[in-house]
Design an enzyme around this catalytic site. Sequence first.
Site, mmCIF file in Angstrom:
data_model
loop_
_atom_site.group_PDB
_atom_site.id
_atom_site.type_symbol
_atom_site.label_atom_id
_atom_site.label_comp_id
_atom_site.label_asym_id
_atom_site.label_seq_id
_atom_site.Cartn_x
_atom_site.Cartn_y
_atom_site.Cartn_z
ATOM 1 N N CYS A 234 0.345 6.178 -9.518
ATOM 2 C CA CYS A 234 1.271 6.327 -8.390
ATOM 3 C C CYS A 234 1.038 7.618 -7.611
ATOM 4 O O CYS A 234 0.968 7.618 -6.372
ATOM 5 C CB CYS A 234 2.719 6.229 -8.863
ATOM 6 S SG CYS A 234 3.248 7.500 -10.044
ATOM 7 N N HIS A 289 7.740 8.383 -11.159
ATOM 8 C CA HIS A 289 7.095 7.444 -10.232
ATOM 9 C C HIS A 289 7.334 7.884 -8.796
ATOM 10 O O HIS A 289 8.387 8.452 -8.461
ATOM 11 C CB HIS A 289 7.651 6.029 -10.439
ATOM 12 C CG HIS A 289 6.918 4.994 -9.638
ATOM 13 N ND1 HIS A 289 5.592 4.705 -9.831
ATOM 14 C CD2 HIS A 289 7.324 4.192 -8.615
ATOM 15 C CE1 HIS A 289 5.217 3.753 -8.982
ATOM 16 N NE2 HIS A 289 6.243 3.438 -8.230
ATOM 17 N N GLU A 301 2.908 1.179 -3.232
ATOM 18 C CA GLU A 301 2.882 1.917 -4.490
ATOM 19 C C GLU A 301 1.780 1.419 -5.393
ATOM 20 O O GLU A 301 1.285 0.295 -5.250
ATOM 21 C CB GLU A 301 4.214 1.742 -5.228
ATOM 22 C CG GLU A 301 4.446 0.308 -5.667
ATOM 23 C CD GLU A 301 5.741 0.081 -6.431
ATOM 24 O OE1 GLU A 301 6.406 1.059 -6.796
ATOM 25 O OE2 GLU A 301 6.070 -1.105 -6.653
#
Length: 330
Positions: A234, A289, A301
């Site tokens: 990420c 994240h 993402e």
Amino acid sequence: MGRILSAIAAAVTLLVAAAAVITVVFTSSATGSSCDGGRAVKHLPGSELTDEQLGIVQVILGVVEQRQLPERASIIAVETALVESALRNLDHGDRDSLGVFQQRPSQGWGTPEQVMDPVYATGKFLDALIALDGWESMPPGWAAQAVQRSAFPGRYAEREPEATQIVTGVRGQVGDLPDPCVPPHDVDAPAAVQRALAQLGMPYCWGGGTTDGPTRGDGSSPPPCGPNSPGFDCSGLMLYAFAPSVTLPRTSRAQYAAPGGTHVALTDVVPGDMLFWGTDTRDPGSIHHVALVVTPGQLVEAPEDGKTVQQRAYRLDSPGLMPSAVRMSR
């Protein structure tokens, strides 16, 4: 979402403060990166504030700025930090006192991990400060004492001139904080979005992704990541997306406090803002994240092992979504 990143402890060194006049000397940024003119280390006659100590000052001024509080709040917070920790993020103190402001978890300031986070600790200090009736008209030393409830109330006022000079000197020399080496114009956010979208379908690879593109990472991720199938995690995707404009820190947790980043309300996001998720939305140390806003309500993402870079919808009430997004400038 991606695996929870381990905390990174930052060491800070002792502040020697005994001067009445402060001269600002430019050498290097608090993050260790260089920049033209090299702004960052303040000089006291006979000593220097280190990069790490400057980092604490930057955090304080940056949080005050993000909350749109008057400069008086910065002076009160800096003089308090000078007294309590000499601008150090201490892992010890009287009884269970910890951190920059020597806040005590047993007294409701937060968990030990939270009060050791300078961003969180500054926010909690400011919460208590602005809750004081008439704090803006109080002498700064009185306001600091009202927050800290010290057994030695006179110490704060003694450091007010020094704190004022630090705040005035830093603000006057480096401008907007938190990063003194960030020029005051925005990154090319639409280009960052397009660079991220160009990676749709690339494998999720733990540790994968650099400013140059996809990599295999640490080799631990299952297919579709593999020796011949590099990809991104990420934060690696963010690192690549913003690379032409600004170099981000490597981890999602560090990107939440990235130099040049401004925290904005989730309702005010625009394309190119970064969204973050944590296990505790009150604790930036729990972030694991990050994703990039394509348009409000849509993100791109690198989600987790076994998946690929994707675009999807998101909701403001998404579990674990941190209460603010980060908008980069450079």
